[in-house]
Design an enzyme around this catalytic site. Structure first.
Site, PDB file in Angstrom:
ATOM      1  CB  CYS A 233      -0.872   0.049   1.247  1.00  0.00           C
ATOM      2  SG  CYS A 233      -1.838  -1.418   1.525  1.00  0.00           S
TER       3      CYS A 233
ATOM      4  NE  ARG B  50       4.865   1.763  -1.168  1.00  0.00           N
ATOM      5  CZ  ARG B  50       5.724   2.099  -0.217  1.00  0.00           C
ATOM      6  NH1 ARG B  50       6.714   2.893  -0.493  1.00  0.00           N
ATOM      7  NH2 ARG B  50       5.588   1.675   1.013  1.00  0.00           N
TER       8      ARG B  50
ATOM      9  CD1 TRP C 220      -0.526  -6.026  -3.289  1.00  0.00           C
ATOM     10  CD2 TRP C 220      -0.330  -6.698  -1.161  1.00  0.00           C
ATOM     11  NE1 TRP C 220      -0.037  -7.305  -3.292  1.00  0.00           N
ATOM     12  CE2 TRP C 220       0.100  -7.748  -2.010  1.00  0.00           C
ATOM     13  CE3 TRP C 220      -0.291  -6.908   0.218  1.00  0.00           C
ATOM     14  CZ2 TRP C 220       0.549  -8.965  -1.528  1.00  0.00           C
ATOM     15  CZ3 TRP C 220       0.166  -8.131   0.697  1.00  0.00           C
ATOM     16  CH2 TRP C 220       0.580  -9.142  -0.178  1.00  0.00           C
TER      17      TRP C 220
ATOM     18  CG  ASN D  66       0.456   2.030   3.746  1.00  0.00           C
ATOM     19  OD1 ASN D  66      -0.593   2.130   3.131  1.00  0.00           O
ATOM     20  ND2 ASN D  66       1.584   2.557   3.341  1.00  0.00           N
ATOM     21  N   GLY D  67      -0.503  -1.374   6.484  1.00  0.00           N
ATOM     22  CA  GLY D  67      -0.148  -2.252   7.599  1.00  0.00           C
ATOM     23  C   GLY D  67      -1.296  -3.167   7.969  1.00  0.00           C
TER      24      GLY D  67
ATOM     25  CD  GLU E 202      16.782 -13.414  -7.960  1.00  0.00           C
ATOM     26  OE1 GLU E 202      16.163 -13.872  -6.989  1.00  0.00           O
ATOM     27  OE2 GLU E 202      16.492 -12.329  -8.491  1.00  0.00           O
TER      28      GLU E 202
ATOM     29  CE  LYS F 142      13.350 -11.694  -9.889  1.00  0.00           C
ATOM     30  NZ  LYS F 142      14.096 -11.161  -8.795  1.00  0.00           N
TER      31      LYS F 142
ATOM     32  CD  GLU G 259       9.647 -12.058  -8.481  1.00  0.00           C
ATOM     33  OE1 GLU G 259       9.008 -11.690  -7.495  1.00  0.00           O
ATOM     34  OE2 GLU G 259      10.878 -11.877  -8.589  1.00  0.00           O
TER      35      GLU G 259
ATOM     36  CG  HIS H  80      19.639 -37.448  -4.022  1.00  0.00           C
ATOM     37  ND1 HIS H  80      20.020 -38.684  -3.565  1.00  0.00           N
ATOM     38  CD2 HIS H  80      20.790 -36.803  -4.343  1.00  0.00           C
ATOM     39  CE1 HIS H  80      21.335 -38.783  -3.587  1.00  0.00           C
ATOM     40  NE2 HIS H  80      21.830 -37.650  -4.062  1.00  0.00           N
TER      41      HIS H  80
ATOM     42  CE  LYS I 152      11.168  -2.978  -5.917  1.00  0.00           C
ATOM     43  NZ  LYS I 152      11.841  -4.077  -6.603  1.00  0.00           N
TER      44      LYS I 152
END
Ligand code: F6R
Length: 610
Positions: A2, A27, A74, A104-105, A483, A487, A490, A506, A605
């Protein structure tokens, strides 16, 4: 996550609010809204579309005013729907709304507060925890908004940044922060607030960073700040030159592409004018602290965690100091065995990630006081909370997926490795000089890898039709495989997993068929022959190999084996070079699939909630 913007002025502030929201779009959000004071009443526009559409609603409905707040949401509590979008209003049934609030939060005790407020007659229109705060402030309001907010925040458990204004005091906004970032922007006879300074770029560069527990009273001519005890305090005003160009795309299709191509510059800036690596680069007290520690604990999330995993290989190999790397959200809740001689290293692009901040606090509560952060935002909570810091100079990263932040973190972590090795006498001056030379050549080496883009585009077109992919790496390239997989998933939504190549037999080998592309990182290091055997295991099961091979590996394309030749092996810094083609592969695959590359679904973000 947010974003908040607010303004109190003597001019119409809706353009400032909308511009601020646009700057906060990076964000991540799923709805947005604006509320202003207009001629005796509160007016609001909200949307589940983009900020551009919200701006159209504002223009169409002539929403304008001198005081206002705005928000990108968000979703956490309640679906991304208009009725859940902020700002939230409060009034008692039948009355015109008199309080508008953005947040926010996460408020952890929202259910208990909701029941209490319902008991005194408040009717809830949303499923959000935010509306609880709006009604609470309304309930406590007796003619002084500051007083009502100060009382209200005492009742809140959890993390928040809030901004609230009241119809009865139209030239005033009260804001508060606890665990979520919030800045004040000072103007001439007008004042602003936002989640970060970027949102106010072009409006003011005079920025105050609020601290946890602060409540701020913004009026036209002044801003007063009270600490958690209600005591008036002064917080320093910083002149912040946010590079507004960061929010412009230039010739690129997406910010992610722009940021991938900015890496030579970002790494060069992070190295600054470093002629030799000294502990003092990390802070005045660094030598003393580095000397006294005999282990390292890295705390981070997501991509930053993978940077920490890579650093473990470097630090253990070069500085010979044991390193453990922990996912912050796990570490903070598990029993661990603390050691006061530990250097606690947090890694964070934003410096505001709630889990990493909480893990840091947890480590300190266990008696580990020697703290260092590798962070991209010099004014962030992380930098304020740690004794030592190295600021990466990636610049603002707009794309949700971390790219230049990661490679600059790795650059800084390599410098940390050399500094630790120096202090612990594990490296000679000649060896160090050689490593610094390699570091200084890194931007040019990255540029050479970026030139491989056309070949990677050709692969991406084939990947775009797949639903699964496997990434293999060994040794210090295993975190790079992780990584690469992150990438790809996402931004392209292709399911991807990464394994150290030796682990294939394995279990994951069972997944390998002609349909499974297997992306392999093949540096010319001591594990190359082992890796080649692992590649044979894949080919024998019909798997298609896509290999990023160092030029000196001499691996060539053959049936079912596609090879892109990287430059020659780059020693310890090879993981940084091998990151770049994986970023490009994810980026172009996502473009071929038509996803929203810079704002992938469900992601934000800066993750300022737990
Ligand atoms: C992935 C990504 C995230 C972040 C993570 C930590 O591309 O960007 O995994 O790395 O949320 O964020 P920071 O580094 O800001 O603490």
């Amino acid at each position: 996550m947010c974003g908040i913007v607010g303004a109190v002025a003597s001019r119409d502030i809706t353009p400032i609010l909308v511009e601020g929201l646009k700057r906060l779009e990076y964000r991540g959000y799923d709805s947005c809204g604006v509320a202003v004071y207009d001629n005796g009443s509160l007016r609001r526009a909200r949307s589940t579309e983009r900020v551009a559409e919200l701006a159209d609603h504002i223009a169409k409905d002539s929403v304008a005013g001198f005081t206002g707040i705005a928000h990108t949401r968000w979703a956490t509590h309640g679906a991304p729907a208009t009725h859940n979008a902020h700002p939230h209003f409060s009034s008692l049934t039948g009355n015109e709304p008199s309080i508008a609030l953005v947040h926010n939060g996460i408020i952890e005790n929202h259910e208990e507060l909701r029941r209490e407020l319902q008991g005194v007659g408040y009717v809830f229109e949303s499923q959000t925890d935010t509306e609880v705060i709006a009604h609470l402030v309304h309930h406590l309001y007796q003619g002084d908004l500051l007083d009502a907010v100060q009382q209200a925040v005492k009742r809140l458990h959890g993390a928040y940044a809030i901004a609230v204004f009241c119809r009865d005091e139209p030239h005033r906004i009260v804001a508060a922060r606890q665990g979520s970032p919030l800045v004040i922007g000072r103007g001439k006879n007008e004042n602003f607030l936002a989640s970060d300074a970027l949102a106010l770029a072009g409006t003011t560069d005079q920025i105050i960073y609020l601290e946890d527990g602060d409540v701020a009273d913004l009026q036209l001519g002044n801003v007063w700040i009270m600490d958690s005890g209600g005591k008036r305090i002064e917080r320093q005003i910083h002149t912040v030159h946010v590079h507004t160009g960061a929010a412009e795309l230039g010739p690129y299709r997406h910010f992610m592409q722009k940021e991938i191509f900015e890496q030579p510059r970002a790494v060069a800036d992070t190295l600054e004018d470093v002629e030799s690596v000294t502990p003092e680069l990390f802070g005045d007290a660094a030598y003393k602290i580095f000397k006294q520690i005999d282990r390292v604990l890295v705390l981070a999330c997501g991509t930053s965690y993978y940077a920490g995993l890579t650093a473990k290989y470097w630090i253990e190999s070069i500085a010979k100091i044991p390193v453990s790397v922990e996912i912050a959200s796990e570490y903070r809740y598990r029993d661990s065995v603390p050691n006061p001689n530990t250097l606690v290293v947090t890694i964070s692009q934003s410096g505001e990630t709630a889990d990493t901040l909480a893990a840091l606090k947890h480590a300190r509560s266990l008696g580990m006081e020697q703290t260092l952060t590798i962070c991209n935002v010099s004014t962030s909570a992380m930098v304020r909370e740690c004794k030592l810091a190295y600021i990466t100079r990636a610049g603002v990263e707009i794309g949700v997926a971390s790219t230049k932040a990661f490679t600059t973190q790795l650059t800084a972590l390599y410098m940390l490795t050399l500094a630790l090795a120096q202090v612990h006498d594990r490296i000679t001056d000649e060896q160090e000089a050689e490593q610094v030379k390699a570091l200084r050549h890194l931007p040019a080496a990255i540029s050479a890898v970026l030139a491989l883009e056309p070949q990677i585009i050709a692969w991406a077109d084939r990947f775009a039709t797949k639903e699964n992919a496997l990434f293999l790496g060994r040794g210090m390239h295993y975190p790079i495989a992780l990584e690469g997989a992150l990438k790809l998933k996402e931004i392209s939504y292709i399911h991807a997993e990464a394994y150290p190549a030796g682990e294939l037999k394995h279990g994951p080998l069972a997944l390998v068929t002609e349909e499974m592309p297997v992306i392999t990182i093949a540096p010319n290091d001591v594990l190359l022959e082992k890796l080649k055997s692992n590649m044979q295991e894949v080919r024998a099961r019909g798997g298609e190999l896509y290999v990023f091979a160092d030029d000196d590996t001499k691996i060539v394309s053959s049936e079912g084996v596609h090879v892109i030749r990287m430059p020659e092996h780059y020693g310890y810094l090879s993981p940084i070079l091998h990151t770049v083609p994986l970023q490009l592969l994810a980026y172009h695959t996502a473009c071929a699939r038509g996803t929203d590359v810079d704002k992938p679904r469900n992601l934000a973000k800066s993750v300022t909630v737990e």
